[in-house]
Scaffold this motif. Sequence first.
Motif, PDB file in Angstrom:
ATOM      1  N   HIS A   7      43.372 -22.460  20.849  1.00 58.95           N
ATOM      2  CA  HIS A   7      41.949 -22.111  20.878  1.00 58.95           C
ATOM      3  C   HIS A   7      41.112 -23.282  21.383  1.00 58.95           C
ATOM      4  O   HIS A   7      41.392 -24.439  21.078  1.00 58.95           O
ATOM      5  N   THR A   8      40.028 -22.935  22.079  1.00 57.10           N
ATOM      6  CA  THR A   8      39.134 -23.983  22.587  1.00 57.10           C
ATOM      7  C   THR A   8      38.212 -24.533  21.498  1.00 57.10           C
ATOM      8  O   THR A   8      37.933 -25.724  21.463  1.00 57.10           O
ATOM      9  N   LEU A   9      37.720 -23.666  20.598  1.00 51.81           N
ATOM     10  CA  LEU A   9      36.677 -24.077  19.649  1.00 51.81           C
ATOM     11  C   LEU A   9      37.012 -23.724  18.205  1.00 51.81           C
ATOM     12  O   LEU A   9      36.155 -23.843  17.337  1.00 51.81           O
ATOM     13  N   GLU A  10      38.225 -23.272  17.954  1.00 51.64           N
ATOM     14  CA  GLU A  10      38.588 -22.868  16.598  1.00 51.64           C
ATOM     15  C   GLU A  10      39.693 -23.760  16.058  1.00 51.64           C
ATOM     16  O   GLU A  10      40.785 -23.834  16.623  1.00 51.64           O
ATOM     17  N   GLY A  40      40.819 -27.138  20.665  1.00 50.27           N
ATOM     18  CA  GLY A  40      40.853 -27.866  21.924  1.00 50.27           C
ATOM     19  C   GLY A  40      42.160 -28.593  22.208  1.00 50.27           C
ATOM     20  O   GLY A  40      42.342 -29.101  23.321  1.00 50.27           O
ATOM     21  N   LYS A  41      43.063 -28.642  21.242  1.00 47.34           N
ATOM     22  CA  LYS A  41      44.360 -29.297  21.476  1.00 47.34           C
ATOM     23  C   LYS A  41      45.250 -28.296  22.206  1.00 47.34           C
ATOM     24  O   LYS A  41      45.553 -27.226  21.682  1.00 47.34           O
ATOM     25  N   ARG A  65      34.813 -19.593  12.662  1.00 43.62           N
ATOM     26  CA  ARG A  65      34.246 -18.640  13.620  1.00 43.62           C
ATOM     27  C   ARG A  65      33.141 -19.330  14.398  1.00 43.62           C
ATOM     28  O   ARG A  65      32.179 -19.824  13.815  1.00 43.62           O
ATOM     29  N   THR A  66      33.313 -19.394  15.698  1.00 42.72           N
ATOM     30  CA  THR A  66      32.384 -20.127  16.553  1.00 42.72           C
ATOM     31  C   THR A  66      32.154 -19.330  17.826  1.00 42.72           C
ATOM     32  O   THR A  66      33.117 -18.927  18.487  1.00 42.72           O
ATOM     33  N   ASP A  67      30.895 -19.108  18.175  1.00 42.83           N
ATOM     34  CA  ASP A  67      30.583 -18.420  19.428  1.00 42.83           C
ATOM     35  C   ASP A  67      31.184 -19.183  20.601  1.00 42.83           C
ATOM     36  O   ASP A  67      31.141 -20.414  20.630  1.00 42.83           O
ATOM     37  N   GLY A  68      31.719 -18.450  21.562  1.00 45.46           N
ATOM     38  CA  GLY A  68      32.227 -19.069  22.776  1.00 45.46           C
ATOM     39  C   GLY A  68      33.661 -19.535  22.687  1.00 45.46           C
ATOM     40  O   GLY A  68      34.195 -20.074  23.664  1.00 45.46           O
ATOM     41  N   ASP A  69      34.299 -19.318  21.534  1.00 41.63           N
ATOM     42  CA  ASP A  69      35.717 -19.696  21.425  1.00 41.63           C
ATOM     43  C   ASP A  69      36.553 -18.856  22.381  1.00 41.63           C
ATOM     44  O   ASP A  69      36.272 -17.684  22.605  1.00 41.63           O
TER      45      ASP A  69
END
Lengths: 157, 157
Positions: free
Chosen positions: A66-69, A102-103, A125-129
């Motif tokens: 995941h990019t943002l989670e 992001g890893k 929970r993050t918008d844009g993930d």
Amino acid sequence: MATLNLPAIDPASVAEQRTTSYPEPFRARVAGRSKRKLGDACGLTRFGVNLVTLAPGGESALRHWHTLEDEFVYVLSGEVVLVTDAGMQTLTAGMCAGYPAGKRDAHHFVNRGTAPATYLEVGNRTDGDNAFYPDDDLLWCEDENGVYAAHKDGRRY
Amino acid sequence: MATLNLPAIDPASVAEQRTTSYPEPFRARVAGRSKRKLGDACGLTRFGVNLVTLAPGGESALRHWHTLEDEFVYVLSGEVVLVTDAGMQTLTAGMCAGYPAGKRDAHHFVNRGTAPATYLEVGNRTDGDNAFYPDDDLLWCEDENGVYAAHKDGRRY
């Protein structure tokens, strides 16, 4: 056991769900996975907590990052194989793993045993993930109408 | 058991911590609490996951609620008493509770038994979060130098 009232819950009182947003032909790979959404049942919104049962042969998800989670998993019973870029490790009850947002080391659990395994999974929970799948021909793409599943060359599923 | 490598960890390999930011006379009430910071050990930043051991007589925290932090707890072994505005409920292994951010129902666990209890606690990390303690003469106040512990009338501890 007395009935619990919110903010406490007995996970057995939470319905098991087998939904997936994956397109075919990927759905069968997670058919052995059922989730009780404990965080949602308690009214939480900032992160999810699911109690997952993974049947023999089942996969927790397609291998992804995941990019943002941030994600965290804690094994409660049985045995699962964690697959990452570095290879495989077996986790038993009481072992855990965490995947920082992001890893770019994609991960999933596979149940290679003969008994069900259970674990808790947590993710913010993050918008844009977004999530990426190095082993499979799957991408989530976005246009002005929202997100859709696509092949890696951009064609829609 | 083979040694695990990140992103997996054996919680036994994570140091137990007994720190608290409470001023006296509150520290003794959480002296029976030790935490292994599993999420931090995995490099997570968006939420924390701690494996907590609560000795007989110990409290998980002063009874409190958070403005911007969802919290979730899952009992792994032993027995704890959850105290909220509605009273007391006993939770045993496999039971859980969730406290939505901003819900003004203060909560904590107390171990009233004779054996240690263990549980996982999860909370998101959000700038500007604060906590309130209806049962105790404690507030976190903020000035231009940061946050400090105060009595409810504003005097510093």
